[in-house]
Design a protein around this motif. Structure first.
Motif, PDB file in Angstrom:
ATOM      1  N   UNK A   1      -5.776  -5.395 -15.679  1.00 55.78           N
ATOM      2  CA  UNK A   1      -6.318  -4.608 -14.529  1.00 55.78           C
ATOM      3  C   UNK A   1      -6.074  -2.774 -15.041  1.00 55.78           C
ATOM      4  N   UNK A   2      -6.403  -2.269 -14.113  1.00 57.26           N
ATOM      5  CA  UNK A   2      -6.526  -0.950 -14.491  1.00 57.26           C
ATOM      6  C   UNK A   2      -5.339  -0.296 -15.199  1.00 57.26           C
ATOM      7  N   UNK A   3      -4.270  -0.596 -14.807  1.00 56.04           N
ATOM      8  CA  UNK A   3      -3.226   0.179 -15.266  1.00 56.04           C
ATOM      9  C   UNK A   3      -2.954   0.015 -16.751  1.00 56.04           C
TER      10      UNK A   3
ATOM     11  N   UNK B   1       1.086  11.690  -8.259  1.00 55.36           N
ATOM     12  CA  UNK B   1       0.785  10.314  -7.425  1.00 55.36           C
ATOM     13  C   UNK B   1       2.181   9.624  -6.884  1.00 55.36           C
ATOM     14  N   UNK B   2       3.217   9.808  -7.521  1.00 57.60           N
ATOM     15  CA  UNK B   2       4.238   9.022  -6.989  1.00 57.60           C
ATOM     16  C   UNK B   2       5.044   9.945  -5.896  1.00 57.60           C
ATOM     17  N   UNK B   3       4.929  11.108  -5.962  1.00 58.48           N
ATOM     18  CA  UNK B   3       5.524  11.946  -4.816  1.00 58.48           C
ATOM     19  C   UNK B   3       4.714  11.728  -3.504  1.00 58.48           C
ATOM     20  N   UNK B   4       3.384  11.504  -3.679  1.00 57.51           N
ATOM     21  CA  UNK B   4       2.651  11.343  -2.433  1.00 57.51           C
ATOM     22  C   UNK B   4       3.023   9.818  -1.997  1.00 57.51           C
ATOM     23  N   UNK B   5       3.131   9.700  -0.536  1.00 60.53           N
ATOM     24  CA  UNK B   5       3.605   8.584  -0.056  1.00 60.53           C
ATOM     25  C   UNK B   5       2.644   7.255   0.036  1.00 60.53           C
ATOM     26  N   UNK B   6       1.344   7.926  -0.050  1.00 60.46           N
ATOM     27  CA  UNK B   6       0.084   6.953  -0.372  1.00 60.46           C
ATOM     28  C   UNK B   6      -0.143   6.625  -1.965  1.00 60.46           C
ATOM     29  N   UNK B   7       0.448   7.373  -2.745  1.00 59.52           N
ATOM     30  CA  UNK B   7       0.233   7.261  -4.111  1.00 59.52           C
ATOM     31  C   UNK B   7      -1.185   7.658  -4.650  1.00 59.52           C
ATOM     32  N   UNK B   8      -1.571   8.902  -3.917  1.00 64.21           N
ATOM     33  CA  UNK B   8      -3.060   9.091  -4.459  1.00 64.21           C
ATOM     34  C   UNK B   8      -2.883  10.826  -4.747  1.00 64.21           C
ATOM     35  N   UNK B   9      -3.662  11.243  -5.490  1.00 61.56           N
ATOM     36  CA  UNK B   9      -3.798  12.786  -5.626  1.00 61.56           C
ATOM     37  C   UNK B   9      -5.173  13.253  -5.438  1.00 61.56           C
ATOM     38  N   UNK B  10      -5.210  14.032  -4.689  1.00 61.27           N
ATOM     39  CA  UNK B  10      -6.492  14.668  -3.975  1.00 61.27           C
ATOM     40  C   UNK B  10      -6.644  16.012  -4.538  1.00 61.27           C
ATOM     41  N   UNK B  11      -8.037  16.461  -4.592  1.00 60.65           N
ATOM     42  CA  UNK B  11      -8.439  17.975  -4.990  1.00 60.65           C
ATOM     43  C   UNK B  11      -9.635  18.094  -4.243  1.00 60.65           C
ATOM     44  N   UNK B  12      -9.299  19.273  -3.414  1.00 56.33           N
ATOM     45  CA  UNK B  12     -10.492  19.679  -2.375  1.00 56.33           C
ATOM     46  C   UNK B  12     -10.929  18.505  -1.781  1.00 56.33           C
ATOM     47  N   UNK B  13     -10.157  17.829  -1.082  1.00 57.65           N
ATOM     48  CA  UNK B  13     -10.561  16.564  -0.245  1.00 57.65           C
ATOM     49  C   UNK B  13     -10.952  15.466  -0.851  1.00 57.65           C
ATOM     50  N   UNK B  14     -11.311  15.171  -2.291  1.00 58.83           N
ATOM     51  CA  UNK B  14     -11.581  14.229  -3.139  1.00 58.83           C
ATOM     52  C   UNK B  14     -10.429  13.606  -3.719  1.00 58.83           C
TER      53      UNK B  14
ATOM     54  N   UNK C   1      -8.536  12.205  -6.839  1.00 59.15           N
ATOM     55  CA  UNK C   1      -8.790  12.268  -8.142  1.00 59.15           C
ATOM     56  C   UNK C   1      -8.152  11.052  -8.610  1.00 59.15           C
ATOM     57  N   UNK C   2      -7.054  10.590  -8.221  1.00 58.52           N
ATOM     58  CA  UNK C   2      -6.275   9.372  -8.810  1.00 58.52           C
ATOM     59  C   UNK C   2      -5.492   8.581  -7.674  1.00 58.52           C
ATOM     60  N   UNK C   3      -5.650   7.309  -7.947  1.00 51.75           N
ATOM     61  CA  UNK C   3      -4.908   6.576  -6.953  1.00 51.75           C
ATOM     62  C   UNK C   3      -3.978   5.575  -7.773  1.00 51.75           C
ATOM     63  N   UNK C   4      -2.725   5.562  -7.373  1.00 48.89           N
ATOM     64  CA  UNK C   4      -1.684   4.935  -8.283  1.00 48.89           C
ATOM     65  C   UNK C   4      -2.064   3.202  -8.064  1.00 48.89           C
ATOM     66  N   UNK C   5      -2.170   2.717  -8.978  1.00 50.26           N
ATOM     67  CA  UNK C   5      -2.218   1.077  -8.867  1.00 50.26           C
ATOM     68  C   UNK C   5      -1.179   0.383  -8.247  1.00 50.26           C
ATOM     69  N   UNK C   6       0.090   0.706  -8.768  1.00 49.59           N
ATOM     70  CA  UNK C   6       1.472   0.241  -8.101  1.00 49.59           C
ATOM     71  C   UNK C   6       2.446   1.342  -8.792  1.00 49.59           C
ATOM     72  N   UNK C   7       3.677   1.390  -7.957  1.00 50.89           N
ATOM     73  CA  UNK C   7       4.680   2.305  -8.492  1.00 50.89           C
ATOM     74  C   UNK C   7       5.090   1.892  -9.775  1.00 50.89           C
ATOM     75  N   UNK C   8       5.290   0.390 -10.131  1.00 51.99           N
ATOM     76  CA  UNK C   8       5.803  -0.040 -11.426  1.00 51.99           C
ATOM     77  C   UNK C   8       4.733   0.308 -12.535  1.00 51.99           C
TER      78      UNK C   8
END
Length: 261
Positions: free
Chosen positions: A132-134, A190-203, A205-212
């Motif tokens: 998988x991606x991770x 990403x881990x600090x965000x509740x949804x596990x995503x990083x956004x830049x200008x509304x887009x 940038x990165x979505x955390x596959x899983x916390x582990x």
């Protein structure tokens, strides 16, 4: 009745995907065998002479292949998830190989370096097809940084080396620092965000596959950054540092394999 049909359809799709992965593995092994056979069996001076003209053909093919990949993936945005051969898979394998052929005559000890590089490329192709991606991202990060770690411990900044190898060494050394730092910052955000995503200008940038998975990537990125810092200070312990990095990578791979099963 409807649930049974849906379940049968899902099982058929899963089997089809497994078949595709199996066929891709056969293709990867075939390409790896041919590549190693070429690098191992053909003498270095023969390779160098043949590529005297062939390197320009390889360079032209590299430009065409890169343009084709950008067109298919970025402009046409074709869904290739169900295809045996995809533009992404071809690009990950073909583009580095064409680059190797185009620059072969410009590298010192090219045969040894390219055999090692081809081994990394073949391993990544297998991992890209199975995991998988991770773990794919962790592998790509590790292999790119490993090239930088090699050049950090074996400086090439002298008149004995071509400008191409000096440029590759400089880029590799920069990436071995920049990539782990970028990955660490991205993972923390990403881990600090509740949804596990990083956004830049509304887009996104990165979505955390899983916390582990994020924790594993953070640990491996930290190990690579520490290895880079150590080798910049004490390049003589290159072998021990690389063994340590390899051990950490294998442990992460085992954990990801257990999670995959």
């Amino acid at each position: 009745m409807t649930d049974k049909k849906t379940k049968n359809k899902q099982n058929a799709e899963a089997m089809a995907q497994e078949d595709i992965q199996l066929y891709r593995l056969f293709m990867i092994f075939g390409a790896a065998i041919l590549g190693f056979a070429g690098l191992r069996l053909i003498p270095d001076y023969v390779f160098s002479r043949v590529l005297g003209i062939g390197q320009w053909i390889a360079l032209a093919l590299l430009v065409i292949a890169t343009a084709g990949y950008i067109y298919i993936r970025c402009i046409k945005k074709v869904d290739e998830s169900g295809k045996l051969i995809t533009s992404t898979g071809v690009a990950y394998f073909l583009l580095p190989v064409l680059f190797m052929l185009a620059t072969y005559r410009s590298f010192d000890k090219a045969n040894f370096k390219f055999q090692l590089f081809f081994a990394l490329l073949s391993i990544f192709a297998v991992i890209y097809n199975i995991y998988k991606r991770e773990f794919k991202n962790i592998t790509a990060l590790t292999f790119i940084c490993a090239i930088g770690l090699y050049y950090a411990a074996h400086p090439v900044y002298s008149v004995a080396y071509s400008w191409i190898e000096i440029a590759v060494a400089a880029l590799s050394e920069a990436l071995m620092i920049a990539f782990p730092i970028f990955a660490i910052v991205l993972l923390i955000c990403a881990m600090m965000n509740k949804k596990g995503v990083v956004r830049f200008k509304g887009h996104t940038v990165y979505a955390l596959p899983s916390k582990f998975g994020g924790i594993l990537a953070f640990v491996m990125s930290s190990v690579l950054l520490l290895a880079a810092a150590i080798l910049m200070i004490v390049p003589a312990i290159f072998t021990y540092v690389m063994i340590s990095v390899l051990v950490c990578y294998v442990i992460v791979g085992i954990v990801c394999t257990i999670r995959l099963i």
